[in-house]
Design a protein around this motif. Structure first.
Motif, PDB file in Angstrom:
ATOM      1  N   SER A 132       0.836  -1.207   0.000  1.00  0.00           N
ATOM      2  CA  SER A 132       0.000   0.000   0.000  1.00  0.00           C
ATOM      3  C   SER A 132       0.866   1.250   0.000  1.00  0.00           C
ATOM      4  O   SER A 132       0.798   2.077   0.907  1.00  0.00           O
ATOM      5  CB  SER A 132      -0.922   0.004   1.234  1.00  0.00           C
ATOM      6  N   THR A 133       1.653   1.400  -1.029  1.00  0.00           N
ATOM      7  CA  THR A 133       2.635   2.477  -1.043  1.00  0.00           C
ATOM      8  C   THR A 133       2.843   2.979  -2.470  1.00  0.00           C
ATOM      9  O   THR A 133       2.246   2.462  -3.427  1.00  0.00           O
ATOM     10  CB  THR A 133       3.963   1.998  -0.425  1.00  0.00           C
ATOM     11  N   GLY A 134       3.675   4.005  -2.621  1.00  0.00           N
ATOM     12  CA  GLY A 134       3.973   4.558  -3.937  1.00  0.00           C
ATOM     13  C   GLY A 134       5.248   5.370  -3.882  1.00  0.00           C
ATOM     14  O   GLY A 134       5.639   5.851  -2.817  1.00  0.00           O
ATOM     15  N   PRO A 135       5.904   5.567  -5.029  1.00  0.00           N
ATOM     16  CA  PRO A 135       7.206   6.239  -5.031  1.00  0.00           C
ATOM     17  C   PRO A 135       7.172   7.733  -5.302  1.00  0.00           C
ATOM     18  O   PRO A 135       8.148   8.416  -5.032  1.00  0.00           O
ATOM     19  CB  PRO A 135       7.945   5.508  -6.153  1.00  0.00           C
ATOM     20  N   ALA A 136       6.084   8.258  -5.883  1.00  0.00           N
ATOM     21  CA  ALA A 136       6.059   9.672  -6.294  1.00  0.00           C
ATOM     22  C   ALA A 136       4.638  10.044  -6.725  1.00  0.00           C
ATOM     23  O   ALA A 136       3.760   9.182  -6.855  1.00  0.00           O
ATOM     24  CB  ALA A 136       7.031   9.917  -7.449  1.00  0.00           C
ATOM     25  N   GLY A 185     -11.416  -0.186   3.135  1.00  0.00           N
ATOM     26  CA  GLY A 185     -12.422  -0.720   2.231  1.00  0.00           C
ATOM     27  C   GLY A 185     -13.767  -0.857   2.911  1.00  0.00           C
ATOM     28  O   GLY A 185     -13.880  -0.812   4.143  1.00  0.00           O
ATOM     29  N   ARG A 186     -14.807  -1.056   2.114  1.00  0.00           N
ATOM     30  CA  ARG A 186     -16.163  -1.155   2.663  1.00  0.00           C
ATOM     31  C   ARG A 186     -16.333  -2.331   3.605  1.00  0.00           C
ATOM     32  O   ARG A 186     -17.180  -2.295   4.504  1.00  0.00           O
ATOM     33  CB  ARG A 186     -17.167  -1.251   1.513  1.00  0.00           C
ATOM     34  N   ALA A 187     -15.575  -3.393   3.410  1.00  0.00           N
ATOM     35  CA  ALA A 187     -15.722  -4.594   4.227  1.00  0.00           C
ATOM     36  C   ALA A 187     -14.959  -4.525   5.546  1.00  0.00           C
ATOM     37  O   ALA A 187     -15.030  -5.467   6.347  1.00  0.00           O
ATOM     38  CB  ALA A 187     -15.263  -5.817   3.442  1.00  0.00           C
ATOM     39  N   ILE A 233       4.956  -6.819  -4.015  1.00  0.00           N
ATOM     40  CA  ILE A 233       4.060  -5.679  -3.873  1.00  0.00           C
ATOM     41  C   ILE A 233       2.670  -6.182  -3.502  1.00  0.00           C
ATOM     42  O   ILE A 233       2.174  -7.158  -4.079  1.00  0.00           O
ATOM     43  CB  ILE A 233       3.992  -4.873  -5.185  1.00  0.00           C
ATOM     44  N   VAL A 234       2.046  -5.506  -2.538  1.00  0.00           N
ATOM     45  CA  VAL A 234       0.658  -5.769  -2.167  1.00  0.00           C
ATOM     46  C   VAL A 234      -0.100  -4.454  -2.201  1.00  0.00           C
ATOM     47  O   VAL A 234       0.375  -3.440  -1.673  1.00  0.00           O
ATOM     48  CB  VAL A 234       0.549  -6.392  -0.753  1.00  0.00           C
ATOM     49  N   VAL A 235      -1.282  -4.448  -2.806  1.00  0.00           N
ATOM     50  CA  VAL A 235      -2.099  -3.239  -2.854  1.00  0.00           C
ATOM     51  C   VAL A 235      -3.573  -3.633  -2.851  1.00  0.00           C
ATOM     52  O   VAL A 235      -3.953  -4.667  -3.407  1.00  0.00           O
ATOM     53  CB  VAL A 235      -1.768  -2.397  -4.107  1.00  0.00           C
ATOM     54  N   GLY A 236      -4.395  -2.825  -2.183  1.00  0.00           N
ATOM     55  CA  GLY A 236      -5.835  -3.019  -2.225  1.00  0.00           C
ATOM     56  C   GLY A 236      -6.424  -2.325  -3.436  1.00  0.00           C
ATOM     57  O   GLY A 236      -6.016  -1.216  -3.791  1.00  0.00           O
ATOM     58  N   THR A 237      -7.409  -2.954  -4.073  1.00  0.00           N
ATOM     59  CA  THR A 237      -8.003  -2.336  -5.255  1.00  0.00           C
ATOM     60  C   THR A 237      -8.803  -1.082  -4.902  1.00  0.00           C
ATOM     61  O   THR A 237      -9.073  -0.251  -5.777  1.00  0.00           O
ATOM     62  CB  THR A 237      -8.930  -3.319  -5.985  1.00  0.00           C
ATOM     63  N   ALA A 238      -9.181  -0.924  -3.620  1.00  0.00           N
ATOM     64  CA  ALA A 238      -9.925   0.255  -3.186  1.00  0.00           C
ATOM     65  C   ALA A 238      -9.041   1.239  -2.427  1.00  0.00           C
ATOM     66  O   ALA A 238      -9.555   2.091  -1.685  1.00  0.00           O
ATOM     67  CB  ALA A 238     -11.116  -0.167  -2.317  1.00  0.00           C
ATOM     68  N   ASP A 239      -7.731   1.136  -2.591  1.00  0.00           N
ATOM     69  CA  ASP A 239      -6.791   2.052  -1.932  1.00  0.00           C
ATOM     70  C   ASP A 239      -6.899   3.432  -2.588  1.00  0.00           C
ATOM     71  O   ASP A 239      -6.613   3.589  -3.776  1.00  0.00           O
ATOM     72  CB  ASP A 239      -5.367   1.507  -2.074  1.00  0.00           C
ATOM     73  N   LYS A 240      -7.297   4.429  -1.807  1.00  0.00           N
ATOM     74  CA  LYS A 240      -7.476   5.782  -2.338  1.00  0.00           C
ATOM     75  C   LYS A 240      -6.247   6.667  -2.136  1.00  0.00           C
ATOM     76  O   LYS A 240      -6.142   7.719  -2.760  1.00  0.00           O
ATOM     77  CB  LYS A 240      -8.693   6.446  -1.679  1.00  0.00           C
ATOM     78  N   GLY A 265     -11.267  -5.005  -3.126  1.00  0.00           N
ATOM     79  CA  GLY A 265     -12.091  -4.276  -2.174  1.00  0.00           C
ATOM     80  C   GLY A 265     -11.378  -3.748  -0.953  1.00  0.00           C
ATOM     81  O   GLY A 265     -11.996  -3.118  -0.089  1.00  0.00           O
ATOM     82  N   VAL A 266     -10.080  -3.963  -0.851  1.00  0.00           N
ATOM     83  CA  VAL A 266      -9.312  -3.551   0.327  1.00  0.00           C
ATOM     84  C   VAL A 266      -8.801  -2.133   0.132  1.00  0.00           C
ATOM     85  O   VAL A 266      -8.401  -1.749  -0.974  1.00  0.00           O
ATOM     86  CB  VAL A 266      -8.154  -4.532   0.580  1.00  0.00           C
ATOM     87  N   GLY A 267      -8.819  -1.348   1.209  1.00  0.00           N
ATOM     88  CA  GLY A 267      -8.355   0.020   1.147  1.00  0.00           C
ATOM     89  C   GLY A 267      -6.865   0.152   1.420  1.00  0.00           C
ATOM     90  O   GLY A 267      -6.090  -0.784   1.208  1.00  0.00           O
ATOM     91  N   HIS A 268      -6.489   1.310   1.944  1.00  0.00           N
ATOM     92  CA  HIS A 268      -5.070   1.616   2.139  1.00  0.00           C
ATOM     93  C   HIS A 268      -4.464   0.850   3.306  1.00  0.00           C
ATOM     94  O   HIS A 268      -3.257   0.652   3.351  1.00  0.00           O
ATOM     95  CB  HIS A 268      -4.920   3.123   2.377  1.00  0.00           C
ATOM     96  N   MET A 269      -5.268   0.432   4.259  1.00  0.00           N
ATOM     97  CA  MET A 269      -4.754  -0.191   5.485  1.00  0.00           C
ATOM     98  C   MET A 269      -4.738  -1.710   5.382  1.00  0.00           C
ATOM     99  O   MET A 269      -5.245  -2.427   6.262  1.00  0.00           O
ATOM    100  CB  MET A 269      -5.585   0.259   6.685  1.00  0.00           C
ATOM    101  N   ALA A 270      -4.144  -2.230   4.337  1.00  0.00           N
ATOM    102  CA  ALA A 270      -4.161  -3.673   4.082  1.00  0.00           C
ATOM    103  C   ALA A 270      -3.685  -4.528   5.256  1.00  0.00           C
ATOM    104  O   ALA A 270      -4.303  -5.556   5.542  1.00  0.00           O
ATOM    105  CB  ALA A 270      -3.347  -3.991   2.830  1.00  0.00           C
ATOM    106  N   PRO A 271      -2.604  -4.177   5.975  1.00  0.00           N
ATOM    107  CA  PRO A 271      -2.197  -5.041   7.095  1.00  0.00           C
ATOM    108  C   PRO A 271      -3.234  -5.134   8.210  1.00  0.00           C
ATOM    109  O   PRO A 271      -3.269  -6.136   8.927  1.00  0.00           O
ATOM    110  CB  PRO A 271      -0.908  -4.369   7.593  1.00  0.00           C
ATOM    111  N   LEU A 272      -4.065  -4.098   8.369  1.00  0.00           N
ATOM    112  CA  LEU A 272      -5.160  -4.157   9.339  1.00  0.00           C
ATOM    113  C   LEU A 272      -6.365  -4.881   8.760  1.00  0.00           C
ATOM    114  O   LEU A 272      -7.037  -5.654   9.453  1.00  0.00           O
ATOM    115  CB  LEU A 272      -5.586  -2.742   9.759  1.00  0.00           C
ATOM    116  N   GLU A 273      -6.665  -4.612   7.498  1.00  0.00           N
ATOM    117  CA  GLU A 273      -7.859  -5.163   6.876  1.00  0.00           C
ATOM    118  C   GLU A 273      -7.704  -6.628   6.498  1.00  0.00           C
ATOM    119  O   GLU A 273      -8.645  -7.423   6.630  1.00  0.00           O
ATOM    120  CB  GLU A 273      -8.223  -4.347   5.634  1.00  0.00           C
TER     121      GLU A 273
END
Length: 299
Positions: A132-136, A185-187, A233-240, A265-273
């Motif tokens: 859940s990250t990005g470089p720029a 995410g909504r779930a 790399i891990v990312v949620g499809t609902a990461d805003k 459906g996972v948001g930015h907080m993937a390790p929690l979600e």
């Protein structure tokens, strides 16, 4: 977190003291966890609970967060400082000649990228997880403000969110609803949202704003291209905050791409979600990239 842990303070290059917490048996495979903006070591609790029985896990508070020092001036906030802090933690935790798997969430992943090319870290890193990250171009790609808003307005409002010094105050139902919309995410369950809110609200407003300014202008692409260790790399499809477009750009830039996982459906907080999937990726990197000697089983 249910496990016992050992707390140690580690001094970074500029004298900043960092809180570190080590879990699990001595001699087990080593994992280093770096949390993101406005979080602290508690953020990793669900992942630590899944790893600590048979891994030696070190989580640390980024400067300005948790129990680590708050830099006295704005000069203590930079990607260079993040990289130096990671080097201080890794060299303290991982003896010369041994290695660990590094995992970074959000600003923690940016920390790993910023440290690309740091020889002392590279020599001690078997693999890395960028979650859940990005470089720029974080402001350009963020989707916290709805896409239907004009692009200029969306960028302006996103910068204001990152720069804000307003205190968050106590956790309230309205505040949790706003936070869930922005970063989860909504779930996401009520307990997950509550845990996230308590962690984020505990971050000092001044540190939140100063790190927000760093993130608004962040560019760690040079470090990303210098990462020597295999990286997943891990990312949620609902990461805003760091949407999949960021993850796909990282996948292309990596020297050694060792996996790409999108969590529906996972948001930015993937390790929690979704701690099961995140901890499983860490386990996979350990089993794949640490030698049999470095994966000595602990009874």
């Amino acid at each position: 977190m249910t496990q016992d842990f050992r707390r140690t303070r580690v001094r970074s290059a500029d004298g900043t003291w960092l809180n570190t917490q080590a879990y699990g048996p001595e001699g087990a495979p080593r994992v280093v966890l770096a949390h993101g903006w406005t979080c602290n070591t508690d953020f990793w609790a669900p992942v630590i609970d899944r790893l600590a029985a048979d891994h030696r896990v070190l989580a640390y508070d980024q400067r300005g967060h948790g129990r680590s020092d708050i830099p006295a001036t704005r000069h203590g906030y930079s990607t260079r400082a993040l990289a130096e802090d990671l080097e201080a933690v890794v060299t303290h935790f991982v003896p010369e000649g041994e290695r660990a798997v590094l995992a970074g969430h959000s600003m923690g992943g940016m920390t790993i990228m910023a440290a690309g090319g740091h020889g002392a870290i590279a020599a001690r890193t078997a693999a890395a997880l960028l979650c859940s990250t990005g470089p720029a171009d974080l402001v350009e790609h963020a989707l916290v403000v709805p896409e239907r808003a004009p692009a200029g307005l969306r960028r302006l409002l996103t910068r204001q969110i990152l720069h804000s010094r307003l205190p968050l105050g106590p956790v309230t139902p309205v505040g949790k609803a706003v936070l869930k919309h922005a970063v989860m995410g909504r779930a996401a369950t009520r307990d997950q949202v509550q845990a996230c809110a308590e962690i984020v609200h505990a971050c000092p407003a001044s540190a939140r704003a100063r790190w927000g300014r760093v993130l608004a202008g962040l560019d760690v692409r040079p470090g990303l291209t210098m990462l020597e260790a295999p990286a997943a790399i891990v990312v949620g499809t609902a990461d805003k905050l760091t949407p999949p477009v960021q993850a796909r750009a990282m996948r292309t830039a990596l020297r050694s791409n060792d996996g790409y996982l999108e969590l529906p459906g996972v948001g930015h907080m993937a390790p929690l979600e979704r701690p099961d999937e995140v901890s499983s990726e860490i386990r996979r990197l350990v089993s794949t990239h640490l030698s049999s000697a470095e994966r000595t089983e602990v009874a």
